[in-house]
Each structure stands twice: as C-alpha cells, then as structure tokens.
Design an enzyme around this catalytic site. Sequence first.
Site, PDB file in Angstrom:
ATOM      1  N   ASN A  10      18.550  45.499   6.637  1.00 57.87           N
ATOM      2  CA  ASN A  10      18.117  46.879   6.393  1.00 57.87           C
ATOM      3  C   ASN A  10      19.255  47.783   6.853  1.00 57.87           C
ATOM      4  O   ASN A  10      19.466  47.954   8.053  1.00 57.87           O
ATOM      5  CB  ASN A  10      16.827  47.161   7.171  1.00 57.87           C
ATOM      6  CG  ASN A  10      16.401  48.613   7.063  1.00 57.87           C
ATOM      7  OD1 ASN A  10      16.971  49.389   6.301  1.00 57.87           O
ATOM      8  ND2 ASN A  10      15.385  48.978   7.841  1.00 57.87           N
ATOM      9  N   LYS A  12      19.457  50.874   6.606  1.00 57.73           N
ATOM     10  CA  LYS A  12      18.989  52.217   7.004  1.00 57.73           C
ATOM     11  C   LYS A  12      19.908  53.262   6.374  1.00 57.73           C
ATOM     12  O   LYS A  12      20.418  53.031   5.278  1.00 57.73           O
ATOM     13  CB  LYS A  12      18.903  52.321   8.535  1.00 57.73           C
ATOM     14  CG  LYS A  12      18.090  51.160   9.125  1.00 57.73           C
ATOM     15  CD  LYS A  12      17.730  51.293  10.569  1.00 57.73           C
ATOM     16  CE  LYS A  12      16.914  50.089  11.020  1.00 57.73           C
ATOM     17  NZ  LYS A  12      16.448  50.177  12.385  1.00 57.73           N
ATOM     18  N   HIS A  95       8.270  51.240   7.202  1.00 56.74           N
ATOM     19  CA  HIS A  95       9.113  51.006   8.386  1.00 56.74           C
ATOM     20  C   HIS A  95       8.704  51.981   9.491  1.00 56.74           C
ATOM     21  O   HIS A  95       8.332  53.119   9.205  1.00 56.74           O
ATOM     22  CB  HIS A  95      10.581  51.194   8.017  1.00 56.74           C
ATOM     23  CG  HIS A  95      11.502  50.701   9.083  1.00 56.74           C
ATOM     24  ND1 HIS A  95      11.775  51.433  10.209  1.00 56.74           N
ATOM     25  CD2 HIS A  95      12.174  49.530   9.222  1.00 56.74           C
ATOM     26  CE1 HIS A  95      12.592  50.737  10.991  1.00 56.74           C
ATOM     27  NE2 HIS A  95      12.851  49.579  10.416  1.00 56.74           N
ATOM     28  N   GLU A  97      10.368  53.723  11.381  1.00 57.96           N
ATOM     29  CA  GLU A  97      11.113  54.999  11.357  1.00 57.96           C
ATOM     30  C   GLU A  97      10.500  55.958  10.338  1.00 57.96           C
ATOM     31  O   GLU A  97      10.480  57.171  10.547  1.00 57.96           O
ATOM     32  CB  GLU A  97      12.600  54.721  11.059  1.00 57.96           C
ATOM     33  CG  GLU A  97      13.274  54.077  12.267  1.00 57.96           C
ATOM     34  CD  GLU A  97      14.412  53.129  11.933  1.00 57.96           C
ATOM     35  OE1 GLU A  97      14.920  53.150  10.797  1.00 57.96           O
ATOM     36  OE2 GLU A  97      14.784  52.336  12.827  1.00 57.96           O
ATOM     37  N   GLU A 167       7.741  44.108  13.397  1.00 57.87           N
ATOM     38  CA  GLU A 167       8.848  44.777  14.082  1.00 57.87           C
ATOM     39  C   GLU A 167       8.327  45.572  15.276  1.00 57.87           C
ATOM     40  O   GLU A 167       7.905  46.737  15.129  1.00 57.87           O
ATOM     41  CB  GLU A 167       9.568  45.743  13.130  1.00 57.87           C
ATOM     42  CG  GLU A 167      10.251  45.065  11.964  1.00 57.87           C
ATOM     43  CD  GLU A 167      11.485  45.843  11.498  1.00 57.87           C
ATOM     44  OE1 GLU A 167      12.542  45.209  11.376  1.00 57.87           O
ATOM     45  OE2 GLU A 167      11.398  47.066  11.298  1.00 57.87           O
ATOM     46  N   GLY A 173      16.706  48.378  17.500  1.00 53.01           N
ATOM     47  CA  GLY A 173      17.928  49.103  17.862  1.00 53.01           C
ATOM     48  C   GLY A 173      18.184  49.195  19.354  1.00 53.01           C
ATOM     49  O   GLY A 173      19.024  49.980  19.784  1.00 53.01           O
ATOM     50  N   SER A 213      16.374  43.894  16.860  1.00 54.97           N
ATOM     51  CA  SER A 213      17.523  43.358  17.602  1.00 54.97           C
ATOM     52  C   SER A 213      17.832  41.888  17.283  1.00 54.97           C
ATOM     53  O   SER A 213      18.291  41.142  18.156  1.00 54.97           O
ATOM     54  CB  SER A 213      17.348  43.570  19.112  1.00 54.97           C
ATOM     55  OG  SER A 213      17.296  44.968  19.397  1.00 54.97           O
TER      56      SER A 213
END
Length: 249
Positions: A10, A12, A95, A97, A167, A173, A213
């Site tokens: 991904n 992003k 996702h 985010e 996730e 991250g 991660s």
Amino acid sequence: MSRKKLIAGNWKMNLCAKKAEDFANEMKGTVNTDAVDVVFCVPYVHLSAMKGIFAGTKIGVGAQNMHYAASGAYTGEISGEMLASMDIPYVIIGHSERREYFKESDTEVNLKALAALEAGLTPIICIGETSKQRKSGRTFNVIRKQLAFAIDEMSADDMAKIVIAYEPIWAIGTGDVATKEQAEEVCALIREEVKAGHGQAAAEKIRILYGGSVAPENAKELFSMPNIDGGLVGGASLKASFEKVVHFE
Ligand code: 13P
C-alpha cells in the site's frame, strides 16, 4: 485446502510520477514468484503507468479506495466500475486512515465493499483496533463488530472473492509490529466468525492478511502462522527490500 498467499503493498499517498516509475521498474527486476500473489495498491494517478510497467510480470496493480456509486455527480471520486474498466483487480476498502481522516463509517465501508464485488473487483477490507481498545480488552469485540458491518449482505460465495486485512492501528507506521501470536489470534477469530456466518468451506477460502509494520525481518514469522494468508504492507512496500518481504520463505 491451501490458500495462496497475497502480499499487497500500500503506497498510500507517496511517490510522484518519475519516482513511481523508477521504483516499479526496479521491482519488476527483483519480484518474481509464483508462490504468492503480489500487488501494489498505488495512487489513482499511477494506475495506468503501473499497469504498463508490470504488464507481463507477476506483479498486479490495485487501488487504495473507491466510491460506492457506479457513476454520478461525486466530484473527485472514482468508481469501482472505472477501476474494473482498467482491469484493476484489487481495491483497498476502509483503511484506518480513511476511517480516521475522511470519517468513513462502517456502513460506507460495507457499501464500498459490496460495490467492489458488484464491479468484479477483489476488495481488501481493513479492520483493526486502536491501542486504547486493545489495552481495555475490547479487541475481539471491535473486530467482530467491524467485520459484521463490512461483510453484511455478502454470501458464502463472496467470501472467496474478498480479502480481509487485520491492521491493528497501533502497529501502523510505528515499527511496533504485532507479535505473531497477537496477529494469529485475531486472524483466527476472523476466520471463526466467517465460519459461524457462512460455513466451513467459506472460512477455508477467505484470505486474511496481517498489516502493520510488516518488514523483511518479521515477514516470515507472521506469514507462517496458519491463519495469516499474507500481508498488507505500507512503508516497507516503498523500499527495494520489499522484494525480501515477497520472497519471505
Ligand atoms: P506500515 O506497513 O507502514 O505500518 O503500514 C501498514 C498499512 O497501513 C498498510 O495498509
């Protein structure tokens, strides 16, 4: 039955045109395997160029989001039908985010996932708990709820056509990867829930990924767990060493 693993990068909102093309050309030279499915989910503006660069390779291309309507007055949005018309097989849905920064609700995630199926795409549907939820012992409840919303109105046959990505938000991250036991426990729960709703055969077919991660150093131990069918990889999918995540065995 054995499920083919899927390793999805991904990107992003990273890489401008030239850097994306250079990196894709590099990946084209190093990522070469039939053992797993590999896909890069890239910004919309790169879809066409990436399809071109990866044509004839074993690397697929996916999108990171879509709208649930097939077409219409939704300025700035992209539909599943549009992605399908470009032969883009995968799309990330929900996702964390997008849930956090764009206020995507569980209902919207479900509408998008259903629309992706309708368009013939494979949605990679993301679910995961916050650090606070984990610390207060609510992980399983949060996962059950998000999953139930996400796959509402889907059939047992649909389970073979979707991918769930677990996730945990605290692992995204941060370098704070879930242990293989933590990741396996939740992926196993997801499979149990699918079994309860759609039966054993559907539960055996659905692919469940871990994301957060993932890196060359931890890919093998995570992907060797029985209920983890691969990974959704952010930061590490932007590095040359992503090749090591793909060839983890
Ligand atoms: P990182 O691999 O950078 O933690 O990101 C995970 C992720 O959000 C993939 O969708």
